[in-house]
Design a protein around this motif. Structure first.
Motif, mmCIF file in Angstrom:
data_model
loop_
_atom_site.group_PDB
_atom_site.id
_atom_site.type_symbol
_atom_site.label_atom_id
_atom_site.label_comp_id
_atom_site.label_asym_id
_atom_site.label_seq_id
_atom_site.Cartn_x
_atom_site.Cartn_y
_atom_site.Cartn_z
ATOM 1 N N LEU A 1 0.835 -1.194 0.000
ATOM 2 C CA LEU A 1 0.000 0.000 0.000
ATOM 3 C C LEU A 1 0.877 1.253 0.000
ATOM 4 O O LEU A 1 0.629 2.202 -0.748
ATOM 5 N N ILE A 2 1.902 1.241 0.855
ATOM 6 C CA ILE A 2 2.779 2.405 0.965
ATOM 7 C C ILE A 2 3.504 2.653 -0.350
ATOM 8 O O ILE A 2 3.572 3.776 -0.855
ATOM 9 N N VAL A 3 3.997 1.549 -0.944
ATOM 10 C CA VAL A 3 4.747 1.671 -2.189
ATOM 11 C C VAL A 3 3.846 2.243 -3.287
ATOM 12 O O VAL A 3 4.246 3.141 -4.046
ATOM 13 N N ILE A 4 2.602 1.761 -3.343
ATOM 14 C CA ILE A 4 1.693 2.247 -4.382
ATOM 15 C C ILE A 4 1.334 3.699 -4.118
ATOM 16 O O ILE A 4 1.264 4.512 -5.057
ATOM 17 N N ALA A 5 1.160 4.052 -2.844
ATOM 18 C CA ALA A 5 0.860 5.452 -2.525
ATOM 19 C C ALA A 5 2.024 6.347 -2.927
ATOM 20 O O ALA A 5 1.818 7.452 -3.447
ATOM 21 N N VAL A 6 3.260 5.872 -2.729
ATOM 22 C CA VAL A 6 4.420 6.666 -3.137
ATOM 23 C C VAL A 6 4.389 6.891 -4.642
ATOM 24 O O VAL A 6 4.587 8.008 -5.140
ATOM 25 N N LEU A 7 4.080 5.822 -5.385
ATOM 26 C CA LEU A 7 4.052 5.964 -6.845
ATOM 27 C C LEU A 7 2.949 6.923 -7.272
ATOM 28 O O LEU A 7 3.105 7.664 -8.236
ATOM 29 N N LEU A 8 1.815 6.903 -6.552
ATOM 30 C CA LEU A 8 0.681 7.739 -6.960
ATOM 31 C C LEU A 8 0.885 9.197 -6.607
ATOM 32 O O LEU A 8 0.280 10.065 -7.209
ATOM 33 N N THR A 9 1.729 9.474 -5.605
ATOM 34 C CA THR A 9 1.869 10.853 -5.167
ATOM 35 C C THR A 9 3.235 11.430 -5.498
ATOM 36 O O THR A 9 3.624 12.432 -4.928
ATOM 37 N N ARG A 10 3.946 10.798 -6.418
ATOM 38 C CA ARG A 10 5.289 11.304 -6.678
ATOM 39 C C ARG A 10 5.203 12.644 -7.394
ATOM 40 O O ARG A 10 4.654 12.730 -8.486
ATOM 41 N N PRO A 11 5.708 13.708 -6.780
ATOM 42 C CA PRO A 11 5.688 14.990 -7.454
ATOM 43 C C PRO A 11 6.737 14.996 -8.559
ATOM 44 O O PRO A 11 7.614 14.130 -8.589
ATOM 45 N N ALA A 12 6.626 15.966 -9.430
ATOM 46 C CA ALA A 12 7.671 16.102 -10.443
ATOM 47 C C ALA A 12 9.002 16.207 -9.706
ATOM 48 O O ALA A 12 9.129 16.976 -8.762
ATOM 49 N N ARG A 13 9.947 15.422 -10.121
ATOM 50 C CA ARG A 13 11.214 15.285 -9.413
ATOM 51 C C ARG A 13 11.845 16.652 -9.103
ATOM 52 O O ARG A 13 12.278 17.357 -10.004
ATOM 53 N N VAL A 14 11.842 17.019 -7.850
ATOM 54 C CA VAL A 14 12.451 18.291 -7.458
ATOM 55 C C VAL A 14 13.875 17.995 -7.015
ATOM 56 O O VAL A 14 14.086 17.342 -6.004
ATOM 57 N N ALA A 15 14.816 18.471 -7.781
ATOM 58 C CA ALA A 15 16.210 18.154 -7.483
ATOM 59 C C ALA A 15 16.668 18.893 -6.236
ATOM 60 O O ALA A 15 16.352 20.074 -6.045
ATOM 61 N N GLY A 16 17.381 18.204 -5.389
ATOM 62 C CA GLY A 16 17.993 18.860 -4.237
ATOM 63 C C GLY A 16 17.020 19.248 -3.140
ATOM 64 O O GLY A 16 17.401 19.918 -2.189
ATOM 65 N N GLU A 17 15.751 18.817 -3.280
ATOM 66 C CA GLU A 17 14.795 19.145 -2.234
ATOM 67 C C GLU A 17 15.128 18.348 -0.980
ATOM 68 O O GLU A 17 15.411 17.155 -1.035
ATOM 69 N N SER A 18 15.079 19.024 0.160
ATOM 70 C CA SER A 18 15.428 18.340 1.397
ATOM 71 C C SER A 18 14.315 17.384 1.793
ATOM 72 O O SER A 18 13.135 17.712 1.675
ATOM 73 N N PRO A 19 14.651 16.165 2.243
ATOM 74 C CA PRO A 19 13.609 15.244 2.669
ATOM 75 C C PRO A 19 13.104 15.543 4.072
ATOM 76 O O PRO A 19 12.176 14.898 4.538
ATOM 77 N N ARG A 20 13.694 16.521 4.753
ATOM 78 C CA ARG A 20 13.312 16.778 6.136
ATOM 79 C C ARG A 20 12.523 18.086 6.230
ATOM 80 O O ARG A 20 12.626 18.953 5.377
ATOM 81 N N VAL A 21 11.781 18.210 7.307
ATOM 82 C CA VAL A 21 11.111 19.483 7.557
ATOM 83 C C VAL A 21 12.162 20.503 7.960
ATOM 84 O O VAL A 21 13.255 20.122 8.419
ATOM 85 N N GLU A 22 11.832 21.828 7.821
ATOM 86 C CA GLU A 22 12.933 22.770 7.883
ATOM 87 C C GLU A 22 13.681 22.832 9.211
ATOM 88 O O GLU A 22 14.826 22.451 9.273
ATOM 89 N N PRO A 23 13.080 23.249 10.309
ATOM 90 C CA PRO A 23 13.904 23.127 11.508
ATOM 91 C C PRO A 23 13.831 21.686 12.002
ATOM 92 O O PRO A 23 12.882 21.307 12.699
ATOM 93 N N TRP A 24 14.753 20.841 11.585
ATOM 94 C CA TRP A 24 14.633 19.405 11.893
ATOM 95 C C TRP A 24 15.327 19.028 13.187
ATOM 96 O O TRP A 24 15.079 17.974 13.751
ATOM 97 N N LEU A 25 16.197 19.924 13.663
ATOM 98 C CA LEU A 25 16.968 19.576 14.853
ATOM 99 C C LEU A 25 16.077 19.371 16.090
ATOM 100 O O LEU A 25 16.291 18.407 16.842
ATOM 101 N N PRO A 26 15.067 20.228 16.331
ATOM 102 C CA PRO A 26 14.209 19.996 17.502
ATOM 103 C C PRO A 26 13.546 18.624 17.452
ATOM 104 O O PRO A 26 13.442 17.964 18.503
ATOM 105 N N GLY A 27 13.114 18.212 16.272
ATOM 106 C CA GLY A 27 12.480 16.895 16.135
ATOM 107 C C GLY A 27 13.404 15.789 16.593
ATOM 108 O O GLY A 27 13.034 14.918 17.392
#
Lengths: 169, 103, 398
Positions: A66-92
């Motif tokens: 299910l997760i894999v199919i959801a990833v395929l269905l929601t893949r945005p146009a490939r954004v190069a260099g986009e960070s996979p983390r939320v912006e202030p990630w250190l507190p998390g």
């Protein structure tokens, strides 16, 4: 903890850590499947056969797919260099480390450490599980059936395309 | 260190990894995966306490884990459907981009 | 004498394990079982490929392989050498690690599934209490391998083929599992050993008490067979690799030995699911009639498995491929309601077991059969007419 369980624990933790750190979403999902498999191994080692196989059937056979199919269905146009983390990630990370540290410290300090080692190795025979499900736990079982049906219908309705919505490319 | 304790520590670490992932990853699907890890950590606790607990014949831990697995399956299905619905609306599955409801 | 032949392989294993030093025995016992399963079923795979090519040739009115060795008998060996020596091509844009791992992940769970199958009296590698669940859990891992193969190739045909394969496997897993539930319900155990034991004994002193001889068992067996064909991607359900529209589905970018591993995994999966059908419905290793149980148990298992293999080859040579929307509709609209209803019929069968008046046996059989056949024909007819299908009529227009 014997060697087999240690290996399974390592697989579980490594898989989970990989799933939460890798960049490629598909790799994350597959690493998650590895973690679920390792956990099933731990359940098997603890003598809960039915739960272990159920875990593989549900998590690897259904949730991972299910997760894999959801990833395929929601893949945005490939954004190069986009960070996979939320912006202030250190507190998390800080909160995560803090909670984990607190949990581990509590486990270490708890009475569990002084409890005598269990000598019996209880088994969970399928027949006993089935009898429990049909007697003591029959109401939760029925509610669960209702919940799963509701989830099935709800998921279909949520993911259904609006009739008015135009088909976008 | 007793065996039960080492299982509890593994479970605590798994919970911590899941929590950190939920707090730091942008993609909604991975947040969901992190929640699954946290649920699984709880399951491991249930099974470990059943195995080393005082009354294993009652099968309480096993039952709880079974129900948790089934509920997690329902949760994953609805959660991913939500993610797909959000994606259709906002053209992204990144959580920090979906902030229209922020007060 | 019977005992000697029946327990030949069991005793052989015990002798080998017994001859080893004490510390090695725990490790040797599972290894020997695994090696035996691997050896027997890998050779059966080679044989099946040859028989399939010969049989399909026969059906299609051509000779089939006939160049290598006498009457083409050494063809599997030639194919093996060819697969081994062919160049292994990995696409430039492929995800190298996953591309490499996919065949391994495909084969491993299929082999694991053999661990719980009883091949003869006392011939089961691991008798899990939840053996049937183990079998399906192992089968569930195959879907992920198919996805890995399709996605890592970075080829749209691969991905489309993998998606089709996953959709098909998930859809047909439901009827497959539900069809086995009737047996589980009546036996009261998920252990495959127990299920085989429950089919011991005979009706009227000669016909074996297999579940397939009950109305609900027959219906479940037929549904199981259809779902198993779809689950192992065999014709007429081999859409995921439909050559006409998808080249070869998730296998497009695989060559050489990796392709051979996928091929082996597919056939081993077919054997495993056939063996499960034998165990659940055809009495496992029991003889079909009372007079024939002097033959060893593993012989009967082999005969039944051979029958299944021939049946699948025959079906492949006879039926055309179905369309993808028909495939899904068939699973969800037709098989699923029927298999759920079949569980109710199984329950009726169980509760009517105490009937003791004259003609009770016949009434029970006919009643349960009617309970299956009437919904079957009604549902089939309803679906048939809804799609505007029906008996074709032709009118001569002057």
């Amino acid at each position: 903890m014997n060697t087999a369980l240690l290996i399974f624990a390592t697989i579980t933790l490594a898989g989970a850590a990989a799933a939460m750190t890798l960049r490629n979403l598909i790799h994350c999902a597959l690493a998650g499947a590895v973690a679920f498999l390792g956990l099933a191994g731990l359940f098997l080692g603890l003598g809960a056969e039915f739960v272990a196989f159920g875990q593989v059937l549900v998590y690897v056979g259904a949730v991972a797919i299910l997760i894999v199919i959801a990833v395929l269905l929601t893949r945005p146009a490939r954004v190069a260099g986009e960070s996979p983390r939320v912006e202030p990630w250190l507190p998390g990370v800080g909160i995560g480390v803090l909670v984990t540290g607190a949990l581990v410290a509590m486990v270490k300090a708890s009475l569990v450490a002084r409890s005598p080692e269990a000598v019996s190795s209880p088994a969970a025979p399928v027949k006993a599980i089935g009898e429990r499900l049909m007697t003591t736990y029959v109401l939760p079982l029925e509610v669960l059936g209702l919940l799963l049906t509701a989830a099935l219908i709800g998921a279909v309705l949520l993911a259904l395309r609006d009739p008015g919505e135009a088909r976008r490319p | 260190m007793s065996t039960l304790q080492s299982f509890l520590i593994v479970s605590a670490l798994l919970f911590g990894i899941g929590l950190t992932g939920v707090l730091t990853r942008r993609n909604a699907i991975l947040v969901l995966l992190g929640i699954e890890f946290m649920l699984n950590a709880a399951n491991l606790n249930f099974i470990a306490f059943w195995r080393f607990g005082p009354n294993p014949e009652a099968l309480t831990g096993v039952m709880f884990a079974l129900f948790a697995i089934a509920v997690a399956a329902a949760e994953a299905a609805v959660g991913l459907a939500l993610v797909i619905a959000i994606y259709r609306h906002a053209r992204t599955a990144n959580l920090d981009a979906v902030e229209e409801l922020k007060g | 004498m019977f005992e000697l032949f029946d327990q030949l392989f069991v005793n052989l294993k015990h002798a080998v394990v017994g001859a080893l030093p004490e510390g090695w025995r725990g490790l040797a016992s599972p290894l020997i079982s695994a090696a035996a399963i691997l050896g027997v079923f890998a050779s059966l795979f080679a044989l099946t490929v040859l028989v399939e090519r010969k049989g399909l040739g026969r059906i299609q009115n051509r000779p089939g392989p006939n160049r290598v060795g006498p009457a083409g008998l050494l063809q599997p060996l030639a194919d093996f050498i060819k697969a081994l020596t062919k160049e292994d091509i990995v696409p430039v844009s492929a995800d190298k690690v996953l591309h490499f791992l996919a065949p391994v992940v495909m084969l491993a769970p299929v082999l694991l599934a053999y661990a719980v199958l009883p091949f003869g009296r006392n011939m089961v590698a691991v008798d899990f209490d939840a053996g049937l669940l183990f079998f399906f859990a192992a089968g569930a891992c195959v879907e992920l391998a198919v996805f890995m193969a399709g996605w890592s190739s970075h080829n749209k045909f691969s991905l489309l083929g993998a998606m089709r394969a996953i959709a098909q496997m998930i859809s047909y897993e439901l009827p497959l599992i539900l069809a086995t539930l009737g047996v589980v319900m009546l036996v009261g155990s998920l252990s495959l050993e127990d299920i085989v034991d429950s089919q011991a004994g005979h009706h009227w002193g000669w016909l074996a008490r297999w579940w397939v001889f009950t109305p609900w068992g027959l219906a479940a067996f037929v549904i199981f067979l259809i779902a198993a064909t779809a689950e192992s991607n065999r014709a007429p359900f081999d859409l995921p690799e439909g050559e006409a529209e998808l080249v070869a589905g998730h296998l497009v970018e695989y060559s050489g030995f990796k392709y051979a591993i996928f091929f082996i995994a597919e056939y081993l999966g077919l054997f495993a699911v056939s063996a499960l059908a034998i165990t659940l419905f055809l009495g496992g290793w029991h003889a079909p009639v009372a007079g024939l149980d002097w033959l060893p148990s593993w012989f009967w298992f082999g005969v039944k498995l051979a029958g299944f293999i021939v049946f699948f080859i025959w079906v492949r040579g006879t039926l055309p491929r179905v369309r993808v929307d028909h495939l899904m509709g068939f699973a969800w609209k037709f098989l699923l309601p029927l298999v759920l209803w079949n569980l109710v019929v199984a329950a009726v069968w169980w509760y009517s077991r105490g009937w003791a008046f004259a003609g009770a046996g016949i009434l029970r059989w006919v009643g349960c059969a009617a309970m299956i056949l009437i919904p079957y024909s009604l549902l089939g007819r309803a679906l048939y007419t809804r799609h505007g299908l029906g008996p074709r009529t032709y009118r001569l227009v002057a």
